[in-house]
Design a protein around this motif. Sequence first.
Motif, PDB file in Angstrom:
ATOM      1  N   GLU A   1      42.859  50.679  35.958  1.00 37.31           N
ATOM      2  CA  GLU A   1      41.621  50.591  36.726  1.00 37.31           C
ATOM      3  C   GLU A   1      41.706  49.532  37.817  1.00 37.31           C
ATOM      4  OE1 GLU A   1      36.802  49.874  36.008  1.00 37.31           O
ATOM      5  OE2 GLU A   1      38.201  49.901  34.323  1.00 37.31           O
ATOM      6  N   ALA A   2      42.371  48.411  37.532  1.00 32.02           N
ATOM      7  CA  ALA A   2      42.484  47.337  38.524  1.00 32.02           C
ATOM      8  C   ALA A   2      43.486  47.693  39.615  1.00 32.02           C
ATOM      9  CB  ALA A   2      42.890  46.033  37.847  1.00 32.02           C
ATOM     10  N   CYS A   3      44.639  48.197  39.215  1.00 29.20           N
ATOM     11  CA  CYS A   3      45.698  48.475  40.191  1.00 29.20           C
ATOM     12  C   CYS A   3      45.401  49.691  41.065  1.00 29.20           C
ATOM     13  CB  CYS A   3      47.034  48.664  39.480  1.00 29.20           C
ATOM     14  SG  CYS A   3      47.676  47.149  38.716  1.00 29.20           S
ATOM     15  N   SER A   4      44.488  50.554  40.616  1.00 30.35           N
ATOM     16  CA  SER A   4      44.162  51.733  41.412  1.00 30.35           C
ATOM     17  C   SER A   4      43.273  51.387  42.603  1.00 30.35           C
ATOM     18  CB  SER A   4      43.453  52.777  40.530  1.00 30.35           C
ATOM     19  OG  SER A   4      42.208  52.270  40.056  1.00 30.35           O
ATOM     20  N   LYS A   5      42.786  50.128  42.643  1.00 28.63           N
ATOM     21  CA  LYS A   5      41.979  49.661  43.772  1.00 28.63           C
ATOM     22  C   LYS A   5      42.754  48.543  44.462  1.00 28.63           C
ATOM     23  CE  LYS A   5      37.859  50.797  41.124  1.00 28.63           C
ATOM     24  NZ  LYS A   5      36.688  50.284  40.396  1.00 28.63           N
ATOM     25  N   PRO A   6      42.883  48.596  45.793  1.00 23.91           N
ATOM     26  CA  PRO A   6      43.813  47.703  46.486  1.00 23.91           C
ATOM     27  C   PRO A   6      43.458  46.222  46.458  1.00 23.91           C
ATOM     28  CG  PRO A   6      42.487  48.940  48.060  1.00 23.91           C
ATOM     29  CD  PRO A   6      42.221  49.533  46.713  1.00 23.91           C
ATOM     30  N   ASP A   7      42.201  45.873  46.131  1.00 22.63           N
ATOM     31  CA  ASP A   7      41.817  44.478  46.262  1.00 22.63           C
ATOM     32  C   ASP A   7      41.539  43.762  44.945  1.00 22.63           C
ATOM     33  OD1 ASP A   7      39.606  46.001  45.763  1.00 22.63           O
ATOM     34  OD2 ASP A   7      38.285  44.960  47.167  1.00 22.63           O
ATOM     35  N   ILE A   8      41.703  44.438  43.800  1.00 20.95           N
ATOM     36  CA  ILE A   8      41.432  43.757  42.528  1.00 20.95           C
ATOM     37  C   ILE A   8      42.603  43.850  41.542  1.00 20.95           C
ATOM     38  CG2 ILE A   8      38.931  44.006  42.751  1.00 20.95           C
ATOM     39  CD1 ILE A   8      39.099  46.238  40.611  1.00 20.95           C
ATOM     40  N   TYR A   9      43.823  44.021  42.059  1.00 19.65           N
ATOM     41  CA  TYR A   9      44.984  44.088  41.163  1.00 19.65           C
ATOM     42  C   TYR A   9      45.163  42.811  40.355  1.00 19.65           C
ATOM     43  CZ  TYR A   9      46.938  41.868  45.360  1.00 19.65           C
ATOM     44  OH  TYR A   9      47.149  41.052  46.467  1.00 19.65           O
ATOM     45  N   ARG A  10      44.515  41.705  40.779  1.00 18.11           N
ATOM     46  CA  ARG A  10      44.644  40.468  40.009  1.00 18.11           C
ATOM     47  C   ARG A  10      43.983  40.588  38.637  1.00 18.11           C
ATOM     48  NH1 ARG A  10      40.644  39.729  43.765  1.00 18.11           N
ATOM     49  NH2 ARG A  10      38.741  38.555  43.261  1.00 18.11           N
ATOM     50  N   PHE A  11      43.148  41.620  38.448  1.00 17.04           N
ATOM     51  CA  PHE A  11      42.503  41.825  37.160  1.00 17.04           C
ATOM     52  C   PHE A  11      43.276  42.804  36.269  1.00 17.04           C
ATOM     53  CE2 PHE A  11      38.850  40.679  39.965  1.00 17.04           C
ATOM     54  CZ  PHE A  11      38.581  39.452  39.376  1.00 17.04           C
ATOM     55  N   CYS A  12      44.471  43.189  36.679  1.00 18.83           N
ATOM     56  CA  CYS A  12      45.324  44.032  35.840  1.00 18.83           C
ATOM     57  C   CYS A  12      45.550  43.317  34.504  1.00 18.83           C
ATOM     58  CB  CYS A  12      46.659  44.287  36.536  1.00 18.83           C
ATOM     59  SG  CYS A  12      47.887  45.116  35.490  1.00 18.83           S
ATOM     60  N   PRO A  13      45.336  43.985  33.376  1.00 17.22           N
ATOM     61  CA  PRO A  13      45.517  43.333  32.073  1.00 17.22           C
ATOM     62  C   PRO A  13      46.908  42.722  31.881  1.00 17.22           C
ATOM     63  CG  PRO A  13      44.376  45.418  31.802  1.00 17.22           C
ATOM     64  CD  PRO A  13      44.827  45.364  33.242  1.00 17.22           C
ATOM     65  N   GLU A  14      47.918  43.339  32.467  1.00 14.97           N
ATOM     66  CA  GLU A  14      49.263  42.810  32.305  1.00 14.97           C
ATOM     67  C   GLU A  14      49.454  41.499  33.060  1.00 14.97           C
ATOM     68  OE1 GLU A  14      52.657  45.224  32.510  1.00 14.97           O
ATOM     69  OE2 GLU A  14      51.712  46.972  31.577  1.00 14.97           O
ATOM     70  N   ALA A  15      48.682  41.308  34.157  1.00 13.21           N
ATOM     71  CA  ALA A  15      48.796  40.089  34.958  1.00 13.21           C
ATOM     72  C   ALA A  15      47.771  39.039  34.557  1.00 13.21           C
ATOM     73  CB  ALA A  15      48.642  40.421  36.440  1.00 13.21           C
ATOM     74  N   ASP A  16      47.002  39.322  33.526  1.00  8.49           N
ATOM     75  CA  ASP A  16      45.949  38.405  33.088  1.00  8.49           C
ATOM     76  C   ASP A  16      46.551  37.117  32.526  1.00  8.49           C
ATOM     77  OD1 ASP A  16      44.012  37.373  30.802  1.00  8.49           O
ATOM     78  OD2 ASP A  16      42.787  38.508  32.217  1.00  8.49           O
ATOM     79  N   LEU A  17      45.963  35.978  32.904  1.00  8.29           N
ATOM     80  CA  LEU A  17      46.473  34.670  32.481  1.00  8.29           C
ATOM     81  C   LEU A  17      46.411  34.508  30.970  1.00  8.29           C
ATOM     82  CD1 LEU A  17      47.476  31.821  33.240  1.00  8.29           C
ATOM     83  CD2 LEU A  17      45.087  31.155  33.545  1.00  8.29           C
ATOM     84  N   TRP A  18      45.408  35.120  30.317  1.00 10.66           N
ATOM     85  CA  TRP A  18      45.219  34.927  28.887  1.00 10.66           C
ATOM     86  C   TRP A  18      45.715  36.107  28.055  1.00 10.66           C
ATOM     87  CZ3 TRP A  18      41.475  33.761  32.558  1.00 10.66           C
ATOM     88  CH2 TRP A  18      41.211  32.393  32.726  1.00 10.66           C
ATOM     89  N   LYS A  19      46.106  37.204  28.712  1.00  8.86           N
ATOM     90  CA  LYS A  19      46.520  38.395  27.948  1.00  8.86           C
ATOM     91  C   LYS A  19      47.995  38.721  28.209  1.00  8.86           C
ATOM     92  CE  LYS A  19      41.858  40.376  27.832  1.00  8.86           C
ATOM     93  NZ  LYS A  19      40.983  41.512  28.253  1.00  8.86           N
ATOM     94  N   GLY A  20      48.233  39.585  29.216  1.00 10.11           N
ATOM     95  CA  GLY A  20      49.601  40.038  29.453  1.00 10.11           C
ATOM     96  C   GLY A  20      50.534  38.956  29.949  1.00 10.11           C
ATOM     97  N   GLN A  21      50.018  38.026  30.745  1.00  9.35           N
ATOM     98  CA  GLN A  21      50.780  36.887  31.282  1.00  9.35           C
ATOM     99  C   GLN A  21      52.008  37.307  32.083  1.00  9.35           C
ATOM    100  OE1 GLN A  21      51.466  34.162  27.972  1.00  9.35           O
ATOM    101  NE2 GLN A  21      49.418  33.327  28.200  1.00  9.35           N
ATOM    102  N   ARG A  22      51.924  38.484  32.723  1.00  7.40           N
ATOM    103  CA  ARG A  22      52.995  38.893  33.642  1.00  7.40           C
ATOM    104  C   ARG A  22      52.688  38.265  34.989  1.00  7.40           C
ATOM    105  NH1 ARG A  22      57.140  40.441  30.978  1.00  7.40           N
ATOM    106  NH2 ARG A  22      57.912  41.419  32.895  1.00  7.40           N
ATOM    107  N   ARG A  23      53.124  37.023  35.126  1.00  6.90           N
ATOM    108  CA  ARG A  23      52.797  36.235  36.308  1.00  6.90           C
ATOM    109  C   ARG A  23      53.985  35.370  36.704  1.00  6.90           C
ATOM    110  NH1 ARG A  23      46.851  35.541  36.349  1.00  6.90           N
ATOM    111  NH2 ARG A  23      47.011  33.506  37.318  1.00  6.90           N
ATOM    112  N   VAL A  24      54.064  35.097  38.005  1.00  8.76           N
ATOM    113  CA  VAL A  24      55.075  34.165  38.505  1.00  8.76           C
ATOM    114  C   VAL A  24      54.885  32.824  37.790  1.00  8.76           C
ATOM    115  CG1 VAL A  24      55.790  32.831  40.530  1.00  8.76           C
ATOM    116  CG2 VAL A  24      55.267  35.276  40.761  1.00  8.76           C
ATOM    117  N   GLY A  25      55.983  32.260  37.319  1.00  8.98           N
ATOM    118  CA  GLY A  25      55.930  30.977  36.630  1.00  8.98           C
ATOM    119  C   GLY A  25      55.592  31.068  35.160  1.00  8.98           C
TER     120      GLY A  25
END
Length: 337
Positions: free
Chosen positions: A67-91
């Motif tokens: 749902e997040a990645c299908s919209k160009p401006d809210i991919y930061r809410f992708c569950p995989e990139a979430d700071l507290w969940k998926g943590q797929r993040r730089v660093g």
Amino acid sequence: MKVESSALCGTDLDLYQKGLSHPTVMGHHVIGKVVSLSPVMQWSWDVEIGDRVALEEYLPCGLPTCEACSKPDIYRFCPEADLWKGQRRVGMLGLHEGSGLHGGNAEYMELSTRTVLHKLPKDLDSNLAAWTQPFANAVDWVVNIGGATSGSRVAIIGPGYHGVAAVAAAKAVGAGEIVVLGRNSRTSRERLEIVESMGASILTNDDAATTSAVLGQHGDRSGFDVIVDTVGLGGPAIDTTEHLRKLGRLVLAGLGDTPVAEVNLKNLVRGASGIVGVRGRSPQSVTRSIELLAAGGTGLELVPSIDVGLDGVDELFRTLLDRSGPSSPHVVIRPSL
């Protein structure tokens, strides 16, 4: 990518202090130069070898079913990139993945198909380039979400990394007055001097419970158009809503430990004002951040840069955690030193 700089923010300190589940190269506010590139990624990113880029920390899945990645401006809410969940993040990715070089505190970084990057002007000053991500946050929080415009009265709680960036964002849209509230500690006072040099009025207060009263007693008693809490006061921040003008916004950029006992809903309804939480920033804000930094005059050029090489990172974290470190909030790890 060859890393030019990796600017430090509060999230880095939290992760360092609490620890991660695996060995990790940290650093997520990263600027660098592309040195190796596949044809597919060259086309996808529209960059060439030698281009300077700013990375976003998010590594979204990019799936059309997300749902997040299908919209160009809210991919930061992708569950995989979430700071507290998926943590797929730089660093935050572990050394066990690929080269292990997934953070900015290294000479080189491995990019992937999930990497989100923005091209930088080749001649953008390195110190200003390091402000790209936090300044983009501030543009989003103060302007896009807070609604600051020319002539607005803006109050900023906390003269730290994002507080300083918020002053620059308010200044960029021509705010009529910018007020920054800090504490009487050595570090806070020196940071207040920095924002004062940028054109802000400053206030000091050591009692979080009286934050609202201190803001209410300053200058024009008609209130503020935007109040931005960059430190996560919790309840005391909510109390400041009584000093919002009509259509004003209280922007919460942190989670406080102090419980919220009561919110005066009558004030919010009668003033058509609101309370909004913020998280990260939109990609449009990164673009605007780069444009403003390239144009100059943000005031961020007045903020001293504390530059540290890779061999000084551990000591740097220690001094910041025990509050004996540098007073300037603009701390930048530079692998070339």
